[in-house]
Design an enzyme around this catalytic site. Sequence first.
Site, PDB file in Angstrom:
ATOM      1  N   LEU A 156       1.114  -1.259   0.074  1.00 63.11           N
ATOM      2  CA  LEU A 156       0.099  -0.085   0.104  1.00 63.11           C
ATOM      3  C   LEU A 156       0.856   1.268  -0.043  1.00 63.11           C
ATOM      4  CD1 LEU A 156      -3.047   0.765   0.241  1.00 63.11           C
ATOM      5  CD2 LEU A 156      -2.498   1.122   2.609  1.00 63.11           C
ATOM      6  N   GLY A 157       1.540   1.472  -1.038  1.00 65.70           N
ATOM      7  CA  GLY A 157       2.478   2.824  -1.060  1.00 65.70           C
ATOM      8  C   GLY A 157       1.815   3.703  -1.930  1.00 65.70           C
ATOM      9  N   ARG A 158       2.632   4.260  -2.944  1.00 70.22           N
ATOM     10  CA  ARG A 158       1.850   5.392  -3.881  1.00 70.22           C
ATOM     11  C   ARG A 158       1.031   4.982  -4.607  1.00 70.22           C
ATOM     12  NH1 ARG A 158       7.884   7.021  -3.658  1.00 70.22           N
ATOM     13  NH2 ARG A 158       8.149   4.890  -4.669  1.00 70.22           N
ATOM     14  N   ILE A 159       1.385   3.794  -5.472  1.00 72.85           N
ATOM     15  CA  ILE A 159       0.191   3.349  -6.236  1.00 72.85           C
ATOM     16  C   ILE A 159      -0.781   2.482  -5.770  1.00 72.85           C
ATOM     17  CG2 ILE A 159      -0.101   1.694  -8.272  1.00 72.85           C
ATOM     18  CD1 ILE A 159       3.004   2.324  -9.166  1.00 72.85           C
ATOM     19  N   ARG A 179       5.206  -4.514   4.845  1.00 71.98           N
ATOM     20  CA  ARG A 179       6.214  -5.058   5.850  1.00 71.98           C
ATOM     21  C   ARG A 179       5.593  -4.469   7.182  1.00 71.98           C
ATOM     22  NH1 ARG A 179      11.581  -3.468   2.752  1.00 71.98           N
ATOM     23  NH2 ARG A 179      10.032  -1.785   2.690  1.00 71.98           N
ATOM     24  N   ARG A 236       5.866  -6.734 -10.361  1.00 74.83           N
ATOM     25  CA  ARG A 236       6.879  -7.106 -11.176  1.00 74.83           C
ATOM     26  C   ARG A 236       6.827  -8.604 -11.289  1.00 74.83           C
ATOM     27  NH1 ARG A 236       7.954  -2.996 -12.841  1.00 74.83           N
ATOM     28  NH2 ARG A 236       9.697  -1.685 -12.368  1.00 74.83           N
ATOM     29  N   ASP A 260       0.028  -7.769 -15.803  1.00 72.21           N
ATOM     30  CA  ASP A 260       0.756  -6.919 -16.683  1.00 72.21           C
ATOM     31  C   ASP A 260       2.177  -7.190 -16.735  1.00 72.21           C
ATOM     32  OD1 ASP A 260       0.767  -4.608 -18.217  1.00 72.21           O
ATOM     33  OD2 ASP A 260       1.863  -3.678 -16.530  1.00 72.21           O
ATOM     34  N   GLU A 265      10.534 -11.210 -19.150  1.00 72.87           N
ATOM     35  CA  GLU A 265       9.582 -10.353 -20.408  1.00 72.87           C
ATOM     36  C   GLU A 265      10.818 -10.183 -21.259  1.00 72.87           C
ATOM     37  OE1 GLU A 265       8.341  -6.637 -18.338  1.00 72.87           O
ATOM     38  OE2 GLU A 265       7.013  -7.728 -16.921  1.00 72.87           O
ATOM     39  N   HIS A 283       3.221  -5.463 -20.012  1.00 75.20           N
ATOM     40  CA  HIS A 283       3.884  -4.436 -19.200  1.00 75.20           C
ATOM     41  C   HIS A 283       3.702  -2.944 -19.601  1.00 75.20           C
ATOM     42  CE1 HIS A 283       7.504  -3.694 -16.391  1.00 75.20           C
ATOM     43  NE2 HIS A 283       6.632  -2.844 -16.161  1.00 75.20           N
TER      44      HIS A 283
HETATM   45  P1  NAP Z   1       6.083   2.573  -3.068  1.00 70.19           P
HETATM   46  O1  NAP Z   1       5.352   3.821  -2.862  1.00 70.19           O
HETATM   47  O2  NAP Z   1       7.443   2.398  -2.564  1.00 70.19           O
HETATM   48  O3  NAP Z   1       5.223   1.481  -2.349  1.00 70.19           O
HETATM   49  C1  NAP Z   1       5.528   0.122  -2.131  1.00 70.19           C
HETATM   50  C2  NAP Z   1       4.680  -0.654  -1.169  1.00 70.19           C
HETATM   51  O4  NAP Z   1       5.275  -2.014  -1.087  1.00 70.19           O
HETATM   52  C3  NAP Z   1       4.982  -0.048   0.123  1.00 70.19           C
HETATM   53  O5  NAP Z   1       3.530  -0.194   0.774  1.00 70.19           O
HETATM   54  C4  NAP Z   1       5.825  -1.012   1.020  1.00 70.19           C
HETATM   55  O6  NAP Z   1       5.592  -0.810   2.400  1.00 70.19           O
HETATM   56  C5  NAP Z   1       5.468  -2.288   0.388  1.00 70.19           C
HETATM   57  N1  NAP Z   1       6.489  -3.485   0.365  1.00 70.19           N
HETATM   58  C6  NAP Z   1       7.980  -3.177  -0.007  1.00 70.19           C
HETATM   59  N2  NAP Z   1       8.483  -4.209   0.340  1.00 70.19           N
HETATM   60  C7  NAP Z   1       7.610  -5.127   0.800  1.00 70.19           C
HETATM   61  C8  NAP Z   1       7.926  -6.586   1.090  1.00 70.19           C
HETATM   62  N3  NAP Z   1       8.887  -7.075   1.140  1.00 70.19           N
HETATM   63  N4  NAP Z   1       6.840  -7.024   1.441  1.00 70.19           N
HETATM   64  C9  NAP Z   1       5.417  -6.361   1.539  1.00 70.19           C
HETATM   65  N5  NAP Z   1       5.193  -5.136   1.088  1.00 70.19           N
HETATM   66  C10 NAP Z   1       6.423  -4.408   0.761  1.00 70.19           C
HETATM   67  O7  NAP Z   1       6.141   2.282  -4.752  1.00 70.19           O
HETATM   68  P2  NAP Z   1       5.045   2.364  -5.772  1.00 70.19           P
HETATM   69  O8  NAP Z   1       5.650   3.807  -6.218  1.00 70.19           O
HETATM   70  O9  NAP Z   1       3.611   2.332  -5.359  1.00 70.19           O
HETATM   71  O10 NAP Z   1       5.451   1.344  -6.865  1.00 70.19           O
HETATM   72  C11 NAP Z   1       5.525   0.111  -6.467  1.00 70.19           C
HETATM   73  C12 NAP Z   1       5.915  -0.751  -7.590  1.00 70.19           C
HETATM   74  O11 NAP Z   1       5.070  -0.967  -8.740  1.00 70.19           O
HETATM   75  C13 NAP Z   1       7.277  -0.514  -8.283  1.00 70.19           C
HETATM   76  O12 NAP Z   1       8.506  -0.499  -7.481  1.00 70.19           O
HETATM   77  C14 NAP Z   1       7.199  -1.364  -9.576  1.00 70.19           C
HETATM   78  O13 NAP Z   1       7.849  -2.358  -9.348  1.00 70.19           O
HETATM   79  C15 NAP Z   1       5.762  -1.478  -9.889  1.00 70.19           C
HETATM   80  N6  NAP Z   1       5.371  -0.692 -11.037  1.00 70.19           N
HETATM   81  C16 NAP Z   1       4.842  -1.438 -12.198  1.00 70.19           C
HETATM   82  C17 NAP Z   1       4.270  -0.765 -13.158  1.00 70.19           C
HETATM   83  C18 NAP Z   1       3.997  -1.446 -14.464  1.00 70.19           C
HETATM   84  O14 NAP Z   1       3.992  -1.077 -15.589  1.00 70.19           O
HETATM   85  N7  NAP Z   1       3.302  -2.620 -14.454  1.00 70.19           N
HETATM   86  C19 NAP Z   1       4.641   0.565 -13.211  1.00 70.19           C
HETATM   87  C20 NAP Z   1       4.957   1.423 -12.145  1.00 70.19           C
HETATM   88  C21 NAP Z   1       5.387   0.656 -11.106  1.00 70.19           C
HETATM   89  P3  NAP Z   1       6.582  -1.305   3.480  1.00 70.19           P
HETATM   90  O15 NAP Z   1       7.758  -0.524   3.205  1.00 70.19           O
HETATM   91  O16 NAP Z   1       5.813  -1.035   4.958  1.00 70.19           O
HETATM   92  O17 NAP Z   1       6.643  -2.742   3.322  1.00 70.19           O
HETATM   93  C1  8YV Z   2       8.409   0.772 -16.752  1.00 73.01           C
HETATM   94  C2  8YV Z   2       7.592   0.402 -14.651  1.00 73.01           C
HETATM   95  O1  8YV Z   2       9.323   1.723 -16.485  1.00 73.01           O
HETATM   96  O2  8YV Z   2       7.714   2.270 -13.558  1.00 73.01           O
HETATM   97  C3  8YV Z   2       7.918   1.049 -13.457  1.00 73.01           C
HETATM   98  O3  8YV Z   2       8.127   0.637 -12.254  1.00 73.01           O
HETATM   99  O4  8YV Z   2       7.616  -0.763 -14.658  1.00 73.01           O
HETATM  100  C4  8YV Z   2       6.838   0.858 -15.889  1.00 73.01           C
HETATM  101  O5  8YV Z   2       6.628   2.315 -15.661  1.00 73.01           O
HETATM  102  C5  8YV Z   2       7.971   1.466 -18.157  1.00 73.01           C
HETATM  103  O6  8YV Z   2       7.242   0.255 -19.017  1.00 73.01           O
HETATM  104  C6  8YV Z   2       9.026   1.943 -18.981  1.00 73.01           C
HETATM  105  O7  8YV Z   2       9.935   0.878 -19.270  1.00 73.01           O
END
Ligand code: NAP
Ligand code: 8YV
Length: 320
Positions: A156-159, A179, A236, A260, A265, A283
């Site tokens: 439960l972070g930014r996204i 965590r 991921r 996604d 990949e 993705h």
């Molecule tokens: P964020 O704000 O850092 O949030 C991450 C969340 O995950 C936090 O709530 C953190 O809470 C929790 N977390 C971290 N490690 C953990 C663990 N070992 N077990 C359980 N929970 C854990 O990150 P965000 O900006 O929301 O982005 C999250 C992720 O989304 C990115 O790192 C990326 O991998 C993925 N993403 C994917 C796409 C896509 O294209 N599909 C695009 C953008 C991002 P705690 O620290 O309390 O554990």
């Molecule tokens: C990719 C993402 O970066 O922000 C992330 O962590 O997985 C995506 O936004 C994007 O597909 C560009 O490669």
Amino acid sequence: MDKPEQKPEVLAVTNKLPPAYLQTLSENFSLLDRLHEQDPTAFALAAPRIRAIAASGEAKVPRALMEQMPALQIISVFGVGYDGVDMAAAKERGIMVTHTPDVLNDDVADLAIALMLSIARRIPQADQYVRAGKWPSGPMPLASKMSGARLGIVGLGRIGGAIAKRAEAFGMRIAYHARTPKADCAYPYFASAAALAAEVDYLVAITPGGAATKGLVNAEVLNALGPKGYLINVARGSVVDEVALLLALQEKRIAGAGLDVYENEPNVPSGFYALDNVVLTPHMASATVQTRAAMGALAFGNLQAYFAGQSALSPVPECS
Ligand code: NAP
Ligand code: 8YV
């Protein structure tokens, strides 16, 4: 006579950077676009001068690559996830690593909700049903209602927060696992992903990737989610045990999945293609014109600020 000012040399390490961002990079830096893959001999000659890497969220920047670039100062990731960067190696060298948080929250959350609706309401199948001319012979089987259902968010972070906000508008009852419990958060906290999965209809994974979250959603979690539960992975590929997921879908131990991201990949295990209870996207959660422009602006802004001697705009937490 003064030596003409040299533009810093920047190595782009992935084919996923959009053309507009590459154009900006090439106008402001001496851009070496995937030179390490395309011409290793030329790369070996240029490597000692390279001061920056432009990567993407899923790009790999291993220690061995960094070691070839003794002048490397900054890695700018076009994406919020930076699990592809060997952070231990970067920190040892004092290399700045930046990423693009927040600007993509809306799009990734939108796609998470879209995948939930797609799998529950069988939208891809419905589209095929109409196109195949099956409608006149009768209606499709009934689907599953999403509004009002129980949603578990793993991360439960930014996204994750943006997903929760949208889910509230669907009247969903939200709980989460991370965590640590979040301060001032009214949603129920579960200390493990399995405990959360047992209490929800939809489980969305949206943590960072990397070693700490590898296989966080495993067979135990999928069994806890159960035959009426749906898994959505927009985090991921490594966060979900893909072999366990494929088996759970084949054996109908969960109701369905929306994916996604994948472990290897752009290769998707072909077993998924045969299944009717999974929706697959490539993705693309942040892949809109608007968001990719904002990500490019921030990824470039980080390089620009750094080389102007200013603080990077959005360093990763380890470099803040
Ligand atoms: P964020 O704000 O850092 O949030 C991450 C969340 O995950 C936090 O709530 C953190 O809470 C929790 N977390 C971290 N490690 C953990 C663990 N070992 N077990 C359980 N929970 C854990 O990150 P965000 O900006 O929301 O982005 C999250 C992720 O989304 C990115 O790192 C990326 O991998 C993925 N993403 C994917 C796409 C896509 O294209 N599909 C695009 C953008 C991002 P705690 O620290 O309390 O554990
Ligand atoms: C990719 C993402 O970066 O922000 C992330 O962590 O997985 C995506 O936004 C994007 O597909 C560009 O490669």
